[in-house]
Design a protein around this motif. Structure first.
Motif, PDB file in Angstrom:
ATOM      1  N   GLU A  29      15.263   6.325  -5.850  1.00 62.77           N
ATOM      2  CA  GLU A  29      14.553   5.498  -6.828  1.00 62.77           C
ATOM      3  C   GLU A  29      13.043   5.480  -6.589  1.00 62.77           C
ATOM      4  OE1 GLU A  29      14.600   0.936  -5.932  1.00 62.77           O
ATOM      5  OE2 GLU A  29      16.444   1.773  -5.069  1.00 62.77           O
ATOM      6  N   PHE A  30      12.615   5.821  -5.378  1.00 57.88           N
ATOM      7  CA  PHE A  30      11.188   5.811  -5.069  1.00 57.88           C
ATOM      8  C   PHE A  30      10.506   7.144  -5.390  1.00 57.88           C
ATOM      9  CE2 PHE A  30      12.780   2.704  -1.742  1.00 57.88           C
ATOM     10  CZ  PHE A  30      12.499   1.599  -2.528  1.00 57.88           C
ATOM     11  N   ALA A  31      11.294   8.163  -5.727  1.00 54.52           N
ATOM     12  CA  ALA A  31      10.734   9.480  -6.044  1.00 54.52           C
ATOM     13  C   ALA A  31      10.003   9.423  -7.381  1.00 54.52           C
ATOM     14  CB  ALA A  31      11.843  10.515  -6.089  1.00 54.52           C
ATOM     15  N   GLY A  32       8.996  10.266  -7.524  1.00 55.08           N
ATOM     16  CA  GLY A  32       8.280  10.388  -8.784  1.00 55.08           C
ATOM     17  C   GLY A  32       7.237   9.317  -9.033  1.00 55.08           C
ATOM     18  N   GLN A  33       6.949   8.498  -8.045  1.00 56.74           N
ATOM     19  CA  GLN A  33       5.968   7.424  -8.207  1.00 56.74           C
ATOM     20  C   GLN A  33       4.659   7.706  -7.465  1.00 56.74           C
ATOM     21  OE1 GLN A  33       7.609   3.504  -7.409  1.00 56.74           O
ATOM     22  NE2 GLN A  33       9.660   4.251  -7.893  1.00 56.74           N
ATOM     23  N   GLY A  34       4.570   8.850  -6.812  1.00 59.34           N
ATOM     24  CA  GLY A  34       3.364   9.186  -6.063  1.00 59.34           C
ATOM     25  C   GLY A  34       3.326   8.594  -4.658  1.00 59.34           C
ATOM     26  N   LEU A  35       4.416   7.981  -4.228  1.00 58.08           N
ATOM     27  CA  LEU A  35       4.444   7.353  -2.902  1.00 58.08           C
ATOM     28  C   LEU A  35       4.391   8.398  -1.793  1.00 58.08           C
ATOM     29  CD1 LEU A  35       7.255   4.726  -3.640  1.00 58.08           C
ATOM     30  CD2 LEU A  35       4.775   4.414  -3.805  1.00 58.08           C
ATOM     31  N   GLY A  36       5.203   9.443  -1.918  1.00 57.84           N
ATOM     32  CA  GLY A  36       5.218  10.503  -0.914  1.00 57.84           C
ATOM     33  C   GLY A  36       3.889  11.238  -0.844  1.00 57.84           C
ATOM     34  N   ARG A  37       3.297  11.471  -1.996  1.00 63.53           N
ATOM     35  CA  ARG A  37       1.995  12.155  -2.042  1.00 63.53           C
ATOM     36  C   ARG A  37       0.933  11.315  -1.327  1.00 63.53           C
ATOM     37  NH1 ARG A  37       1.562  13.462  -7.160  1.00 63.53           N
ATOM     38  NH2 ARG A  37       1.996  15.648  -6.755  1.00 63.53           N
ATOM     39  N   GLU A  38       0.874  10.037  -1.654  1.00 55.56           N
ATOM     40  CA  GLU A  38      -0.137   9.183  -1.037  1.00 55.56           C
ATOM     41  C   GLU A  38       0.093   9.052   0.465  1.00 55.56           C
ATOM     42  OE1 GLU A  38      -2.455   5.461  -2.579  1.00 55.56           O
ATOM     43  OE2 GLU A  38      -0.525   4.797  -1.760  1.00 55.56           O
ATOM     44  N   ALA A  42       9.548  17.925  -3.931  1.00 58.42           N
ATOM     45  CA  ALA A  42       8.833  17.851  -2.659  1.00 58.42           C
ATOM     46  C   ALA A  42       7.875  19.031  -2.503  1.00 58.42           C
ATOM     47  CB  ALA A  42       9.818  17.808  -1.494  1.00 58.42           C
ATOM     48  N   ILE A  43       8.315  20.211  -2.879  1.00 62.26           N
ATOM     49  CA  ILE A  43       7.449  21.393  -2.778  1.00 62.26           C
ATOM     50  C   ILE A  43       6.188  21.200  -3.613  1.00 62.26           C
ATOM     51  CG2 ILE A  43       7.270  23.854  -3.348  1.00 62.26           C
ATOM     52  CD1 ILE A  43      10.347  23.994  -2.632  1.00 62.26           C
ATOM     53  N   ALA A  44       6.339  20.651  -4.810  1.00 63.31           N
ATOM     54  CA  ALA A  44       5.171  20.401  -5.669  1.00 63.31           C
ATOM     55  C   ALA A  44       4.234  19.385  -5.023  1.00 63.31           C
ATOM     56  CB  ALA A  44       5.622  19.922  -7.048  1.00 63.31           C
ATOM     57  N   VAL A  45       4.789  18.348  -4.422  1.00 66.03           N
ATOM     58  CA  VAL A  45       3.958  17.342  -3.739  1.00 66.03           C
ATOM     59  C   VAL A  45       3.213  17.985  -2.576  1.00 66.03           C
ATOM     60  CG1 VAL A  45       4.012  15.252  -2.311  1.00 66.03           C
ATOM     61  CG2 VAL A  45       5.328  15.357  -4.442  1.00 66.03           C
ATOM     62  N   TYR A  46       3.921  18.765  -1.760  1.00 65.76           N
ATOM     63  CA  TYR A  46       3.276  19.393  -0.611  1.00 65.76           C
ATOM     64  C   TYR A  46       2.151  20.334  -1.063  1.00 65.76           C
ATOM     65  CZ  TYR A  46       7.314  17.609   1.945  1.00 65.76           C
ATOM     66  OH  TYR A  46       8.279  16.806   2.488  1.00 65.76           O
ATOM     67  N   ARG A  47       2.402  21.102  -2.114  1.00 66.95           N
ATOM     68  CA  ARG A  47       1.344  21.989  -2.642  1.00 66.95           C
ATOM     69  C   ARG A  47       0.129  21.176  -3.083  1.00 66.95           C
ATOM     70  NH1 ARG A  47       2.867  27.311  -3.445  1.00 66.95           N
ATOM     71  NH2 ARG A  47       5.075  27.717  -3.709  1.00 66.95           N
ATOM     72  N   THR A 100       1.541  11.209   2.417  1.00 67.02           N
ATOM     73  CA  THR A 100       1.198  12.501   3.021  1.00 67.02           C
ATOM     74  C   THR A 100      -0.312  12.663   3.113  1.00 67.02           C
ATOM     75  OG1 THR A 100       3.273  13.495   2.277  1.00 67.02           O
ATOM     76  CG2 THR A 100       1.457  15.006   2.794  1.00 67.02           C
ATOM     77  N   GLU A 101      -1.030  12.304   2.076  1.00 60.38           N
ATOM     78  CA  GLU A 101      -2.493  12.408   2.108  1.00 60.38           C
ATOM     79  C   GLU A 101      -3.080  11.515   3.209  1.00 60.38           C
ATOM     80  OE1 GLU A 101      -3.354  11.378  -1.946  1.00 60.38           O
ATOM     81  OE2 GLU A 101      -3.231  13.470  -2.623  1.00 60.38           O
ATOM     82  N   LEU A 102      -2.569  10.293   3.325  1.00 63.37           N
ATOM     83  CA  LEU A 102      -3.061   9.378   4.363  1.00 63.37           C
ATOM     84  C   LEU A 102      -2.806   9.927   5.761  1.00 63.37           C
ATOM     85  CD1 LEU A 102      -1.909   5.930   2.909  1.00 63.37           C
ATOM     86  CD2 LEU A 102      -4.283   6.661   3.269  1.00 63.37           C
TER      87      LEU A 102
END
Length: 186
Positions: free
Chosen positions: A107-116, A145-150, A118-120
């Motif tokens: 449910e937490f996917a697609g909200q930019g949480l993983g991206r943020e 996940a691959i798209a976020v990592y890229r 990872t950036e931090l």
């Protein structure tokens, strides 16, 4: 040169949507519950089923580790547990380390949480720890996940063929990495 105290003194990193805090005993219940989520297990390739005792021991032993950094991903407003991440397999001689992240529920996917998150953590890894390279493994079917990592600067460096056997099917894993120098040039 690496700053070993940046691993020992686990930080709190705050973004707009996530707050990264040292993983500790207070996260045991949520960490254990996340380990039961079948989709999270598939995305991380986790075959082993944790007992509650193992989850408690893991969360209790993260503080004071000098060889890795384990952080809980929490909501900034209410502290709700959203997942966890690690900088691990640190090689001071090579100024490199592995990275992994797992949100605690789909449910937490697609909200930019993983991206943020990872950036931090990449900013901390490069600027505070002094790493030159951060690498990770991701299963080839995990396109989100691959798209976020890229988007965070990682590039595919290799493929581990048939690295995961899940429910009778074999899946490749991608080795991805990001360099401090390449991240700063994007």
């Amino acid at each position: 040169m690496m700053n070993a105290s940046a691993l020992r003194d686990a930080p709190t990193l705050v973004g707009e949507r996530v707050r990264l805090v040292p993983l500790g005993p207070e996260h045991t219940d949520a960490y254990f519950a996340a380990s039961l989520d079948e989709e999270v297990r598939r995305l991380t390739g986790t075959h082993r089923h944790l007992t509650y005792g193992q989850a408690r021991e893991w969360c209790e032993t993260r503080a004071g580790r000098t060889d890795r950094l384990d952080l809980a991903i929490t909501a900034p407003k209410d502290g709700r547990y959203l997942g966890e991440l690690s900088i691990y397999d640190v090689s001071p001689e090579n100024e490199s380390a592995g990275y992994r992240i797992a949100l605690s529920a789909i449910e937490f996917a697609g909200q930019g949480l993983g991206r943020e998150a990872t950036e931090l953590v990449l900013e901390y890894a490069f600027d505070r720890i002094g790493l030159h390279r951060v690498w990770l493994h991701v299963y080839a079917f995990n396109m989100r996940a691959i798209a976020v990592y890229r988007s965070c600067g990682f590039t595919v460096e290799g493929r581990l063929r048939d690295a995961l056997l899940w429910e009778g099917r074999r899946h490749d894993a991608l080795l991805m990495g990001v360099l401090r120098t390449s991240l700063r040039n994007t």
